[in-house]
Scaffold this active site. Structure first.
Site, PDB file in Angstrom:
ATOM      1  N   PRO A  17     -33.946   0.178  31.470  1.00 19.87           N
ATOM      2  CA  PRO A  17     -33.259  -0.716  32.275  1.00 19.87           C
ATOM      3  C   PRO A  17     -31.714  -0.301  31.949  1.00 19.87           C
ATOM      4  O   PRO A  17     -31.380  -0.224  30.865  1.00 19.87           O
ATOM      5  CB  PRO A  17     -33.919  -2.157  31.019  1.00 19.87           C
ATOM      6  CG  PRO A  17     -34.079  -1.114  29.660  1.00 19.87           C
ATOM      7  CD  PRO A  17     -34.438   0.323  30.221  1.00 19.87           C
ATOM      8  N   CYS A 102     -27.724  -1.129  23.978  1.00 11.61           N
ATOM      9  CA  CYS A 102     -26.602  -1.845  24.162  1.00 11.61           C
ATOM     10  C   CYS A 102     -25.409  -1.520  23.517  1.00 11.61           C
ATOM     11  O   CYS A 102     -25.578  -2.356  22.188  1.00 11.61           O
ATOM     12  CB  CYS A 102     -27.129  -2.716  24.772  1.00 11.61           C
ATOM     13  SG  CYS A 102     -25.288  -2.852  26.149  1.00 11.61           S
ATOM     14  N   ASP A 204     -30.231  11.577  27.977  1.00 14.91           N
ATOM     15  CA  ASP A 204     -30.029  12.269  28.866  1.00 14.91           C
ATOM     16  C   ASP A 204     -31.401  13.161  29.336  1.00 14.91           C
ATOM     17  O   ASP A 204     -30.948  14.109  29.750  1.00 14.91           O
ATOM     18  CB  ASP A 204     -29.180  13.975  27.525  1.00 14.91           C
ATOM     19  CG  ASP A 204     -27.813  13.170  27.057  1.00 14.91           C
ATOM     20  OD1 ASP A 204     -27.108  12.499  27.489  1.00 14.91           O
ATOM     21  OD2 ASP A 204     -27.907  13.780  25.453  1.00 14.91           O
ATOM     22  N   GLY A 226     -33.254   7.274  32.385  1.00 14.32           N
ATOM     23  CA  GLY A 226     -31.928   6.529  32.944  1.00 14.32           C
ATOM     24  C   GLY A 226     -31.031   6.723  33.853  1.00 14.32           C
ATOM     25  O   GLY A 226     -31.163   7.206  34.999  1.00 14.32           O
ATOM     26  N   ARG A 227     -29.930   7.282  33.163  1.00 16.60           N
ATOM     27  CA  ARG A 227     -28.524   7.246  34.584  1.00 16.60           C
ATOM     28  C   ARG A 227     -29.797   8.205  35.351  1.00 16.60           C
ATOM     29  O   ARG A 227     -28.508   9.008  36.696  1.00 16.60           O
ATOM     30  CB  ARG A 227     -27.733   7.931  33.303  1.00 16.60           C
ATOM     31  CG  ARG A 227     -26.598   6.891  33.183  1.00 16.60           C
ATOM     32  CD  ARG A 227     -25.736   6.572  31.979  1.00 16.60           C
ATOM     33  NE  ARG A 227     -25.992   7.720  30.770  1.00 16.60           N
ATOM     34  CZ  ARG A 227     -25.469   8.842  30.159  1.00 16.60           C
ATOM     35  NH1 ARG A 227     -24.551   9.014  29.962  1.00 16.60           N
ATOM     36  NH2 ARG A 227     -25.910   9.337  28.956  1.00 16.60           N
TER      37      ARG A 227
END
Length: 327
Positions: A17, A102, A204, A226-227
């Protein structure tokens, strides 16, 4: 294969998310690339029960697949989170994920996100209230802990599992690290060894090698990306293929990428409308084009454009020029 309650995932590679990223259209796209599970953007529970326009938009799901209907909630009030969870269940959500990870100051300042890791009694109340409120599985995403002196993810995972939570995802950093340094996948193994429910490694994981290393070091049941998917929604399928076969799957050709981008762009405009959709699409266009020849000039041009048709034409023009240069 990973099971969350009675829901079986088709892959152990999961989309994380991400605020302002994993909206409905992006989740649809990544799901088509084979993600085992896709999770909504973080939604503030209090805004959810007030039915704010933004929260209702964020919780939109795909109803045809339970692994596409996972909604992440944030907050610090057990009863409010429980009510928001029940509300989402009633609207079709099949999994509720609790945000205990978060690190953003705005979120932590409201005693939500990773701030919850500092209060195990409150965390317990949130787990118990949410699990009791819904019949669908509840999961949680957390960090290793608040700082190097309080890496309590193993303890919190045990509390979560004892409360009925059915999967734990751990980002291999503390809150105080934010995104600095490297994710500590070895520490996630401690969490895995502490509970019997599925544990997912996060942080990562941006390529094939890191995905494999994260699984090996953590002993986790799966990984959450994620990223790494910024501008590369197909990375999920590449990682899943590599983990299954040991072979690298090539990225889509430039022509195939153009088709992916145009369809994603059209979906964004259709969903949000022209005035809201173009600014949202820009960040994706920038990520998609990163690293391609003359992409800096292309991005500058797109940033100055507001007409959706002109933007779409510019995308096609740029990618056609890249294809011509590769002939």
């Amino acid at each position: 294969m990973i099971k969350i309650g009675n829901i079986e995932l088709s892959s152990n590679v999961i989309l994380a998310p991400m605020s302002n990223i994993t909206d409905l259209e992006f989740r649809k796209l990544v799901k088509r690339f084979g993600a085992g599970l896709v999770v909504s953007e973080m939604i503030a529970s209090r805004a959810m029960i007030m039915k704010s326009r933004q929260s209702m938009q964020k919780c939109a799901i795909m109803h045809d697949d339970p692994t596409s209907a996972c909604v992440q909630l944030a907050g610090c009030e057990p009863d409010v989170i429980a009510d928001a969870a029940k509300m989402n269940e009633d609207m079709g959500a099949k999994i509720i994920d609790l945000n205990f990870g978060c690190p953003a100051k705005k979120v932590v300042g409201g005693y939500a996100g990773s701030a919850l890791m500092r209060d195990e009694r409150l965390a317990t109340k949130i787990f118990e209230a949410t699990v009791k409120a819904v019949k669908i599985p509840v999961t949680v995403k957390m960090r290793m802990g608040w700082d190097d002196n309080t890496k309590n993810a193993p303890t919190l995972a045990v509390i979560a599992a004892s409360s009925g939570v059915q999967m734990v995802t751990v980002h291999g950093r503390t809150r105080c690290q934010f995104y600095s340094g490297n994710a500590n996948w070895d520490f996630i193994r401690v969490v895995k060894e502490a509970v019997k429910i599925p544990v997912i490694a996060n942080g990562d994981i941006t390529n094939f090698a890191k995905a494999k290393e994260a699984l090996q070091k953590s002993g986790a049941d799966g990984i959450m990306v994620g990223r790494g998917v910024y501008g590369k929604p197909w990375l999920i399928s590449q990682i899943a293929y590599y983990l299954k076969t040991g072979k690298e799957k090539p990225a889509p050709s430039i022509a195939e990428q153009l088709d992916i981008i145009i369809k994603h762009y059209d979906a964004i405009i259709d969903y949000y409308g022209k005035s809201v959709g173009v600014p949202i699409a820009r960040k994706h266009i920038i990520w998609y084009s990163s690293g391609l020849p003359s992409s800096a000039e292309f991005r500058c041009a797109v940033n100055l454009m507001n007409d959706p048709i002109a933007v779409k034409e510019k995308i096609a023009e740029f990618y056609m020029s890249v294809m011509d240069a590769n002939k």
